[in-house]
Design an enzyme around this catalytic site. Structure first.
Site, PDB file in Angstrom:
ATOM      1  N   GLU A   1       0.862  -1.178   0.000  1.00 32.04           N
ATOM      2  CA  GLU A   1       0.000   0.000   0.000  1.00 32.04           C
ATOM      3  C   GLU A   1       0.900   1.231   0.000  1.00 32.04           C
ATOM      4  O   GLU A   1       1.852   1.263   0.761  1.00 32.04           O
ATOM      5  CB  GLU A   1      -0.913   0.037   1.228  1.00 32.04           C
ATOM      6  CG  GLU A   1      -1.910   1.180   1.119  1.00 32.04           C
ATOM      7  CD  GLU A   1      -2.942   1.187   2.266  1.00 32.04           C
ATOM      8  OE1 GLU A   1      -2.822   0.388   3.210  1.00 32.04           O
ATOM      9  OE2 GLU A   1      -3.842   2.020   2.206  1.00 32.04           O
TER      10      GLU A   1
ATOM     11  N   GLY B   1       2.690   2.207  10.969  1.00 32.07           N
ATOM     12  CA  GLY B   1       2.415   1.395  12.155  1.00 32.07           C
ATOM     13  C   GLY B   1       2.279  -0.080  11.810  1.00 32.07           C
ATOM     14  O   GLY B   1       2.917  -0.934  12.422  1.00 32.07           O
TER      15      GLY B   1
ATOM     16  N   GLU C   1      -2.569  -4.142   6.781  1.00 36.13           N
ATOM     17  CA  GLU C   1      -3.652  -5.128   6.865  1.00 36.13           C
ATOM     18  C   GLU C   1      -3.672  -6.159   5.748  1.00 36.13           C
ATOM     19  O   GLU C   1      -4.747  -6.702   5.439  1.00 36.13           O
ATOM     20  CB  GLU C   1      -4.987  -4.386   6.865  1.00 36.13           C
ATOM     21  CG  GLU C   1      -5.363  -3.688   5.531  1.00 36.13           C
ATOM     22  CD  GLU C   1      -5.014  -2.212   5.437  1.00 36.13           C
ATOM     23  OE1 GLU C   1      -4.093  -1.783   6.171  1.00 36.13           O
ATOM     24  OE2 GLU C   1      -5.633  -1.491   4.647  1.00 36.13           O
TER      25      GLU C   1
ATOM     26  N   HIS D   1      -7.149  -2.628  14.841  1.00 36.35           N
ATOM     27  CA  HIS D   1      -7.327  -1.850  13.611  1.00 36.35           C
ATOM     28  C   HIS D   1      -7.023  -2.709  12.378  1.00 36.35           C
ATOM     29  O   HIS D   1      -7.832  -2.774  11.446  1.00 36.35           O
ATOM     30  CB  HIS D   1      -6.406  -0.625  13.667  1.00 36.35           C
ATOM     31  CG  HIS D   1      -6.478   0.255  12.459  1.00 36.35           C
ATOM     32  ND1 HIS D   1      -7.234   1.393  12.416  1.00 36.35           N
ATOM     33  CD2 HIS D   1      -5.889   0.156  11.240  1.00 36.35           C
ATOM     34  CE1 HIS D   1      -7.118   1.957  11.224  1.00 36.35           C
ATOM     35  NE2 HIS D   1      -6.289   1.234  10.492  1.00 36.35           N
ATOM     36  N   GLU D   2      -5.890  -3.368  12.375  1.00 34.50           N
ATOM     37  CA  GLU D   2      -5.514  -4.160  11.194  1.00 34.50           C
ATOM     38  C   GLU D   2      -6.463  -5.339  11.024  1.00 34.50           C
ATOM     39  O   GLU D   2      -6.854  -5.677   9.908  1.00 34.50           O
ATOM     40  CB  GLU D   2      -4.062  -4.639  11.282  1.00 34.50           C
ATOM     41  CG  GLU D   2      -3.020  -3.541  11.515  1.00 34.50           C
ATOM     42  CD  GLU D   2      -3.120  -2.357  10.573  1.00 34.50           C
ATOM     43  OE1 GLU D   2      -3.552  -2.546   9.422  1.00 34.50           O
ATOM     44  OE2 GLU D   2      -2.777  -1.225  10.992  1.00 34.50           O
TER      45      GLU D   2
END
Ligand code: 0A1
Ligand code: ZN
Length: 855
Positions: free
Chosen positions: A126, A258, A261, A294-295
């Protein structure tokens, strides 16, 4: 605004891909200096695009070996960013593309595509990293199932999806879920796993693995626990279950962000996976919990439903941040979590919105998409979803999300699709609400009041200042949660959500016994700046009585801000209001210690600078630091007995536990310690540093010493104990700079940048030195300009190695326009110097250009 620079990409230019992909086969023969990548890709014409178009494949830095279409060699020559096969050279229907390329992962310091981190191969695709691996239509609206074969002597070979076979020197992976190329991942290394299992609500037995370097296994337990809680929570709250047989997480040392995903194979910056009590702080544990969640949550909001194009980035990021905030609120204390989230929003997003880099949650154009992984897209994007939730209520939100998953599973969707599910599920017209996505800038909400003896009228007016390229702003649809407090402190009217849609509106409250005190924007119901001229008595009353904990904390924060502003602008001496109010709060043992810790925290120097600027003053970082220090000393003096009591009582006997209750007690204890150290010469901090059995207290004690100009011995001790530990050494670097006195901060950063353990190629270490200086405002903005020079020198150096990380760090300068002419001239000189550098990256060129040209 239409960006006029030639390389800009515009949302309005979106066109569907002419060719879709049915299936991808990749084979990697790994070698650090010369990795071979073979691809076989099945293309077919997109029925929704104009026929007869060429095939455009992205590709950067690839050494071509072979390429063919249905076995016929391709003759088209690549350009700098890809390869175009003319329509005339393409079969009419579906065809097979086959190619082989060579890449050099060990020379990849940009950490995009396939790279080597301390002997381990890993990927970051990404947003546009896949094009550095092989030829491909590297855009998120092209989704395909991937089959991957990895050939290498390394013992652990991982990719997306389910394992599909392995033998000596090879492994295969199959990912049945169609995905865009940005979710591709590969890892190979000498790794060890901590393993567990999870049974989904649908009865699927999932193998969970957290892969780390040998020796780090004892630091994975918290991440594994957070993962299992995330999986359960997503089933219970959103009805979303996991959809593969394995879920792998890998910790890498060199990582720009960080975490990532990638489908079935999340890759994490090691600092957001590895933790044990001795080496990680409570903040580290909380970050791990949040980022693991979050991921994981991206599996539904990001992977199964992805973005049509990068202008839709907030579709996945705003929603996933909102979901991780909800998760944390459920795992910990909801109001305390909200206060933490609001502090982040204001410190990062309001700052961004107030300067030259301001942009809408859905930008209209970009030059380098990596520059748009911002607080606006993430944090403000989450606020927009919080507002939608508030406007449609819990049932409406649940119905909208059900519709979203039903309607768009498997899609590359848009923000417009997202808002439409709320309209369709609830019948509400959200035409005006959509403006939040397109309009940049933080609205001001002006609050005025009228009381006629029986009827109370609250008038709300909104106004959004201009931002670059958007001089005129339209009114937004703002939900304003309001409650009324009586003179005796009792609640006169419970929370009611007022909806402001025009420039101004008045709301009346009847049948009141007495003139109420309004508690406005409870829970921070919208990402706006409230302008409400309350007296310090009113703020102190809200701090004492507000039934909404977030508004209550806000009242104390505003009180402190008003005092500090007056100290800076009028040389005022603070009266006792603030410390009196705090004394009552601190001694109220019914209040959550974590809440009291927040209440005791003064607004940060950067927040104060921004507030002064908003109020029409030119902030002076030196004066702000001095005022904050003076108020801290006054608090220490006035509150010494309750602080000493709390320091003693808020210990956490027994073995360390990272849970929220214990962490809240330590937070309050360390806040007390930091103030008390100004009275006791550091005696308590020295003792705590020597006796602490956990990093939270050891680091807090050491920082308290640095803040009073002491701690040299502890600095040496800390280094001796932790010199072999990369993550802890990052703290050692950063603390010395963040807590240095202003006149020594740049010198400290310079000497640490010359330390043998400084490695600018490691993004965490670079941030721990260069980023840390920017987090010491009085030091960074020292009138000598040395701080600016230091940061600019390093940005230029890092830009040649890692443009994305360098461009990110350049935001240290985004506030430059708010300062005095002398500081502005110094910063401008540095920005000009960066811009003039030959071979500036597109990333840095865009950032510096936006910072200079909007002024
Ligand atoms: N999607 C990730 C963030 C991320 C973005 C870009 C990266 O490399 C350029 C890496 C990670 C997230 O939201 O967690
Ligand atoms: Zn994300």
């Amino acid at each position: 605004m239409k960006d006029t620079s030639p390389a800009a990409i515009h949302l309005s230019d979106y066109a569907p891909p002419p060719w879709l992909v049915d299936r991808v086969h990749l084979t990697f023969r790994l070698n650090p200096g010369a990795t071979r990548v073979r691809s076989r890709i099945r293309f077919r014409p997109n029925p929704d695009a104009a026929p007869g178009q060429p095939l455009r494949l992205d590709g950067e830095g690839l050494t071509p070996i072979t390429a063919s279409i249905d076995g016929t060699p391709v003759t088209a020559a690549p350009d700098a960013t890809g390869l175009t096969i003319p329509a005339a050279d393409l079969p009419a229907g579906a065809f097979d593309w086959q190619a082989e390329v060579e890449i050099a992962p060990d020379a990849n310091t940009a950490l995009e595509g396939l790279y080597v981190s301390r002997g381990m191969f890993c990927t970051q695709c990404e947003a546009e990293g896949f094009r550095r691996i092989t030829w491909y239509p590297d855009r998120p609206d092209v989704m395909a199932p991937f089959r991957v074969r990895i050939e290498s002597d390394l013992p652990v070979l991982l990719s997306n999806g389910n394992p599909a076979g392995a033998g000596p020197g090879w492994a295969e992976w199959d990912d049945p879920h169609p995905k865009p190329s940005y979710l591709f991942a590969l890892v190979a290394g000498d790794l060890v796993a901590t393993s567990d299992r999870f049974t989904t609500a649908q009865g699927r037995d999932v193998a969970l693995n957290i892969w780390v370097r040998k020796g780090d296994e004892h630091r994975t337990a918290y991440a594994m626990d957070a993962l299992k809680r995330s999986m359960r929570w997503d089933e219970e709250v959103y009805g979303r279950a996991y959809d593969l047989d394995v879920f792998n997480i890998v910790a890498v040392d060199d990582f720009n962000m960080g975490a990532m995903e990638n489908k079935g194979l999340n890759i994490f910056n090691a600092r957001y996976v590895l933790a044990d009590p001795a080496s990680a702080t409570d903040t580290d544990f909380a970050n791990i919990e949040r980022i693991i969640a979050h991921e994981y949550f991206h599996n539904w909001t990001g992977n199964r439903i992805t973005c049509r194009d990068w202008f839709q980035l907030s579709l996945k990021e705003g929603l996933t941040v909102y979901r991780d905030q909800q998760f944390m609120a459920d795992m910990r204390s909801a109001p305390v979590q909200r206060i933490a989230d609001v502090l982040t929003l204001r410190a990062r997003q309001f700052r961004e919105d107030a300067g030259p880099l301001a942009h809408p949650v859905q930008p209209a154009s970009y030059v380098e998409i990596n520059n748009f992984y911002t607080a606006t897209v993430y944090e403000k994007g989450a606020e927009l979803i919080r507002m939608l939730h508030l406007l449609v209520g819990d049932d409406g939100y649940r119905a909208a999300l059900e519709l979203y998953f039903d309607r768009h599973d498997g899609d590359a969707a848009t923000i417009d699709d997202w808002v439409r599910v709320f309209e369709d599920a609830t019948g509400r017209d959200l035409t005006q609400f959509r403006r939040w996505y397109a309009q940049a800038g933080t609205p001001r909400l002006r609050v005025t009041e009228d009381w006629d003896g029986a009827r109370y009228t609250l008038t709300l007016a909104q106004h959004t200042p201009p931002t670059p390229g958007q001089p005129d702003k339209a009114p937004l649809h703002i939900p304003v949660a309001v409650g009324l407090i009586g003179p005796d402190g009792a609640e006169l009217a419970p929370t009611r959500v007022l909806e402001l849609t025009g420039a101004e509106a008045s709301f009346t409250f009847d049948d009141l016994r007495a003139r109420p005190l309004a508690s406005v924007l409870r829970g921070v119901s919208a990402p706006v700046i409230v302008e409400h001229n309350l007296t310090s008595e009113d703020r102190a009353a809200l701090l004492a009585h507000d039934t909404d904990p977030v508004a209550r904390w806000q009242a104390g924060h505003d009180l402190a801000r008003d005092i500090l502003h007056a100290m800076v602008t009028e040389n005022a001496r603070p009266g006792p209001d603030y410390t009196d109010a705090l004394a009552r709060l601190l001694s109220d043992d019914t209040l959550d210690p974590a809440f009291r810790a927040f209440a005791l925290g003064l607004p940060g120097e950067e927040t104060l600078a921004q507030g002064l600027h908003e109020a029409g003053h030119t902030p002076d970082p030196t004066a702000i630091h001095a005022a904050r220090e003076a108020l801290a000393r006054q608090m220490a003096e006035a509150l010494e007995p309750p602080l000493a009591r709390l320091f003693a009582e808020m210990d956490t006997p027994g073995p360390y536990s990272p849970d929220a209750t214990a962490a809240g007690r330590r937070a309050l204890r360390l806040r007390a310690l930091s103030l008390l150290s100004r009275r006791d010469g550091g005696a308590r901090a020295r003792a705590l540093f020597a006796s602490a059995d956990n990093m939270t207290e050891a680091l807090g004690a050491w920082a308290a010493l640095l803040q009073i100009g002491a701690g040299a011995e502890e600095t040496a001790t800390f280094y001796r104990r932790w010199q072999g530990d990369r993550l802890v050494l990052d703290k050692w670097f950063a603390q010395q700079i963040v807590n240095a006195p202003a006149e020594r901060a740049t010198a400290a950063a310079e000497s640490l940048a010359a330390h043998p353990d400084f490695d600018p190629k490691n993004p965490n270490r670079f941030r721990a030195v260069v980023g840390a200086l920017a987090m010491n405002p009085a030091g960074f903005h020292h009138p000598s300009g040395a701080g600016y020079r230091f940061v600019a020198d390093w940005l230029i150096r890092l830009d040649a190695l890692n443009p994305q990380a360098a461009a990110r760090q350049s935001t240290a300068f985004e506030t430059w326009a708010r300062y005095d002419p002398a500081r502005r001239a110094l910063i401008r000189t540095e920005l000009d110097r960066i811009r003039a550098h030959p071979r500036l990256s597109r990333d840095m060129g865009e950032m510096v250009g936006r910072m200079l040209d909007s002024a």
